[in-house]
Enzyme design. Structure first.
Site, short mmCIF file in Angstrom:
data_model
loop_
_atom_site.label_atom_id
_atom_site.label_comp_id
_atom_site.label_asym_id
_atom_site.label_seq_id
_atom_site.Cartn_x
_atom_site.Cartn_y
_atom_site.Cartn_z
N GLU A 74 -19.18 -40.36 -1.83
CA GLU A 74 -18.86 -40.83 -0.47
C GLU A 74 -19.76 -40.21 0.60
OE1 GLU A 74 -15.03 -41.35 2.56
OE2 GLU A 74 -14.73 -40.81 0.46
N LYS A 133 -11.63 -45.83 0.14
CA LYS A 133 -10.17 -45.83 0.05
C LYS A 133 -9.76 -46.95 -0.89
CE LYS A 133 -7.73 -42.82 2.22
NZ LYS A 133 -7.45 -41.73 1.31
#
Length: 415
Positions: free
Chosen positions: A226, A242
């Site tokens: 990420e 997410k």
């Protein structure tokens, strides 16, 4: 050192090692490493040696974002204006720097409480390592001691984790928060050198920010996919992740069809849009690749790209204040979520959920330290969790955290 009052809060320490940082392979002191990564500057394709280092902990006082920017400028890496075009070499011999910021330091920047005891207190909350071009003399390494990793001890039981999930759902029901990310911790004793194990971690599939950062009595291994924040030529990007499912055809279909996961994801995307809007030119924040499914190890994860044009004069310190800690590991609203996290998590987040990457004039590339482990000289530490919404199922959240940490633990053990 930087002259002035802030100098008293800095602790410049001797060189240790930094190996394979995001997009850059840097040599540990006494060793050299080739750099052959497309994203690395052409002048860095060779070897780097450590030039200067700063460690800072919360007990030292001061603003870690400002200290990092000041320290870098004092060592030939001015990052007070990331929108300024960079041409040629900086003229000081410095090439770039590794930057690590803990989740607790990020919470401090956000004005949130951080009362939980840190499970690995030898780790600094800020580390900045400046590099220059050169070749260090090589020293034959000592023969490694046999590696053995003991049993993991969890910081909370599955029942306590589930109870914390229910507490977040109750807070959502009261209107205190819209969602919050809960993170659990575990540690295990070890014998031998942890660096090979942490280096294996950085080589996991999908580890966009794979690497190892070491210091005196501590080491951090990262396998993060990420992007917390990236700045190149005045353009700012964040890529929040997410939503998680097993990396099977059925898991991918389930992730794409999940209204709960999509709603949670879009809420964090909106939070990241607001974070970037604080440091962007008006009207330039856009969202690309909304809810794109990417693979990390044996998991599917949903990722979006939020980008903006940096406001005139944006510096590293303001960039860190706007983006740390990352929205995908805190929740919305961010400050309210951090308060819930502080009240419910039994220990601090240590090296996880912070930032680790490479910075240089005109360029910042920091990964969010999910899928991260740390060694403190006695024990290895891991962290894993997930976002909690009103629709969350406590048992499913506990299982998701276990799925995220399973590849980490297996890799550290050598499996």
């Amino acid at each position: 050192m930087v002259p002035g009052k802030s100098t008293e809060r800095m602790r410049k320490v001797g060189p240790y090692g930094v190996e394979t940082l995001p997009d850059v392979c840097a040599a540990a002191v006494g060793r050299t490493a080739s750099i052959d990564v497309p994203a690395a500057p052409a002048a860095c394709r060779g070897a780097l040696t450590e030039r200067a280092r700063l460690h800072w902990s919360r007990g030292d006082g001061g603003d870690p974002a400002a200290l990092a920017e000041e320290f870098l400028a004092a060592h030939g890496l001015p990052l007070h204006d990331l929108t300024r075009p960079v041409t040629g070499h900086h003229g000081t011999g410095a090439c770039g720097a590794a930057l690590y910021l803990s989740a607790a330091a990020g919470a401090l920047l956000a004005g949130a409480p951080t009362a939980g005891p840190e499970p690995a207190p030898t780790l600094p909350d800020l580390a900045v390592v400046v590099y220059q071009h050169g070749t260090a003399p090589t020293t034959p390494p000592d023969p490694p001691a046999p590696w053995r990793l003991g049993e993991w001890t969890e910081s909370w039981t599955p029942q306590q984790h589930a109870a914390a999930v229910d507490a977040i759902r109750a807070a959502i029901g009261r209107g205190d928060v819209y969602q919050a990310n809960l993170v659990g911790h575990a540690s295990a004793p070890y014998t031998g050198d942890p660096l090979p194990a942490l280096t294996r971690l950085g080589a996991l599939p999908g580890a966009r920010y794979g690497g190892v950062l070491t210091g005196d009595g501590w080491a951090i291994g990262c396998a993060s996919p990420e992007t917390l924040v990236e700045v190149t030529d005045g353009h700012v990007i964040t890529r929040p992740i997410k939503g998680t499912r097993p990396a099977t055809a059925a898991g991918r279909a389930e992730l794409l069809a999940s209204a709960k996961e999509r709603a949670e994801h879009i809420m964090i995307v909106d939070l990241e849009r607001n974070d970037l809007a604080r440091i962007a030119r008006t009207g330039t924040v856009t969202v690309d690749d909304l809810f794109a499914v990417r693979r990390w190890c044996d998991l599917w994860q949903a990722e979006s790209t939020v980008r903006a044009t940096a406001a005139d004069g944006l510096g590293l310190a303001d960039l860190l204040r706007a983006t740390c800690p990352g929205g995908s590991v805190t929740g919305a609203p961010k400050l309210a979520a951090l308060t819930q996290i502080n009240n419910l998590e039994p220990v601090g987040r240590g090296a996880s959920m912070g930032a680790l990457g490479w910075v240089a004039p005109g360029r910042v590339d920091l990964g969010l330290t999910i899928r991260t482990a740390a060694a403190d000289g006695r024990r290895l530490h891991t962290w894993a969790g997930g976002g909690i919404t009103w629709d969350s199922d406590a048992a499913a959240e506990v299982a998701e955290a276990a799925a995220k940490t399973a590849p980490i633990r297996a890799t550290l053990a050598g499996r």
